[in-house]
Design a protein around this motif. Sequence first.
Motif, mmCIF file in Angstrom:
data_model
loop_
_atom_site.group_PDB
_atom_site.id
_atom_site.type_symbol
_atom_site.label_atom_id
_atom_site.label_comp_id
_atom_site.label_asym_id
_atom_site.label_seq_id
_atom_site.Cartn_x
_atom_site.Cartn_y
_atom_site.Cartn_z
ATOM 1 N N GLY A 118 72.718 32.832 -45.158
ATOM 2 C CA GLY A 118 71.707 33.225 -46.144
ATOM 3 C C GLY A 118 70.715 34.234 -45.611
ATOM 4 N N SER A 119 71.108 34.965 -44.565
ATOM 5 C CA SER A 119 70.202 35.955 -43.964
ATOM 6 C C SER A 119 69.922 37.099 -44.934
ATOM 7 C CB SER A 119 70.811 36.535 -42.688
ATOM 8 O OG SER A 119 71.032 35.544 -41.725
ATOM 9 N N ASN A 120 68.824 37.776 -44.691
ATOM 10 C CA ASN A 120 68.481 38.951 -45.486
ATOM 11 C C ASN A 120 69.168 40.190 -44.908
ATOM 12 O OD1 ASN A 120 65.578 37.245 -45.437
ATOM 13 N ND2 ASN A 120 66.350 37.882 -47.424
ATOM 14 N N GLY A 121 69.321 41.209 -45.740
ATOM 15 C CA GLY A 121 69.954 42.444 -45.290
ATOM 16 C C GLY A 121 69.629 43.594 -46.219
ATOM 17 N N LEU A 122 70.099 44.763 -45.855
ATOM 18 C CA LEU A 122 69.788 45.975 -46.615
ATOM 19 C C LEU A 122 70.994 46.524 -47.376
ATOM 20 C CD1 LEU A 122 67.643 47.765 -43.867
ATOM 21 C CD2 LEU A 122 66.805 46.477 -45.843
ATOM 22 N N ALA A 123 72.050 45.726 -47.478
ATOM 23 C CA ALA A 123 73.266 46.197 -48.155
ATOM 24 C C ALA A 123 72.996 46.576 -49.605
ATOM 25 C CB ALA A 123 74.360 45.134 -48.083
ATOM 26 N N GLY A 124 72.127 45.821 -50.272
ATOM 27 C CA GLY A 124 71.844 46.079 -51.681
ATOM 28 C C GLY A 124 71.109 47.374 -51.936
ATOM 29 N N VAL A 125 70.495 47.930 -50.885
ATOM 30 C CA VAL A 125 69.799 49.226 -51.016
ATOM 31 C C VAL A 125 70.527 50.266 -50.171
ATOM 32 C CG1 VAL A 125 67.532 48.334 -51.622
ATOM 33 C CG2 VAL A 125 68.167 48.501 -49.216
ATOM 34 N N ALA A 193 68.706 34.427 -39.424
ATOM 35 C CA ALA A 193 69.204 35.591 -38.687
ATOM 36 C C ALA A 193 69.551 35.230 -37.247
ATOM 37 C CB ALA A 193 68.163 36.711 -38.709
ATOM 38 N N VAL A 194 68.686 34.449 -36.607
ATOM 39 C CA VAL A 194 68.930 34.050 -35.221
ATOM 40 C C VAL A 194 70.122 33.101 -35.131
ATOM 41 C CG1 VAL A 194 67.981 32.796 -33.244
ATOM 42 C CG2 VAL A 194 66.549 34.419 -34.486
ATOM 43 N N VAL A 195 70.196 32.126 -36.029
ATOM 44 C CA VAL A 195 71.326 31.187 -36.020
ATOM 45 C C VAL A 195 72.627 31.928 -36.314
ATOM 46 C CG1 VAL A 195 72.354 29.202 -37.202
ATOM 47 C CG2 VAL A 195 69.932 29.174 -36.597
ATOM 48 N N SER A 196 72.565 32.928 -37.195
ATOM 49 C CA SER A 196 73.736 33.738 -37.490
ATOM 50 C C SER A 196 74.188 34.484 -36.235
ATOM 51 C CB SER A 196 73.420 34.738 -38.607
ATOM 52 O OG SER A 196 74.538 35.565 -38.887
ATOM 53 N N ASN A 201 77.529 36.463 -35.530
ATOM 54 C CA ASN A 201 77.283 37.577 -36.450
ATOM 55 C C ASN A 201 75.881 38.125 -36.186
ATOM 56 O OD1 ASN A 201 77.009 39.396 -38.539
ATOM 57 N ND2 ASN A 201 76.932 37.854 -40.159
ATOM 58 N N SER A 202 75.796 39.208 -35.441
ATOM 59 C CA SER A 202 74.492 39.774 -35.061
ATOM 60 C C SER A 202 73.965 40.799 -36.060
ATOM 61 C CB SER A 202 74.590 40.423 -33.673
ATOM 62 O OG SER A 202 75.543 41.476 -33.680
ATOM 63 N N GLU A 203 74.711 41.056 -37.122
ATOM 64 C CA GLU A 203 74.299 42.073 -38.091
ATOM 65 C C GLU A 203 72.909 41.821 -38.675
ATOM 66 O OE1 GLU A 203 74.712 45.700 -39.744
ATOM 67 O OE2 GLU A 203 76.114 44.749 -38.371
#
Length: 236
Positions: A118-125, A193-196, A201-203
Amino acid sequence: MNSIKKYIAEFIGTMVLVTMGCGTAMLVGCDAANGGGYILTALAFGLSIVAMAYCVGNISGCHINPAVSLGVLISGGMSVGDFIGYVIAQCLGGFAGAGLLAAIFNLGNVTDMTGGFGSNGLAGVNGSIAAGFLVEAVLTCIFVMTILGVTSKKANHGSFGGLVIGLTLTFVHILGIGLTGTSVNPARSIGPAVVSAISGNSEPIKSLWVFIVAPLVGAAVAALIYKFLESGKKAD
């Protein structure tokens, strides 16, 4: 002792928020083709706030978000010492929530539909840091201004304050999920993000700073705007 109880309450509240909100996102996914997943995830985050507001709100104020605590600090509603304690407790709660999800999904061999707890990311933008930063800052500003208004001594919302705040978080998630996954909360972003990253998965770590800095900037702007508006009201 009272401060310790407040920190424990913030830890528990943030852990529940991450567990329920990010956990729902992991189960239903948040892709554009699955709009129902948007609503379910938005409601999971919003209802987590409602539940925790009536559970620990009378103990710590139920900030469960460093950005909210910063807004309250700037508004003069808490001391620097408590602010530091709250942020530490919130971040630890975020780690605990993400760790709990890792245990549940790994032990149960459940597929994580988000690919990153459930990490955040910038794919949507489309990877735009500027757009992602603007989204997070604006949504956080809206959210924190609502909280400051609802919790103001001049407000007369009775026992409905927690419901209003939870619905507002749902409201900002409906737009933000498709763009950044909606953080508006550094602690909610750091843990997953850290657990990922630990899971391979370091993305999410690469853009994590956006989801730490932008909500804090949005919260600071919200507090300054609200202080200005409220001081003008007093002058009248």
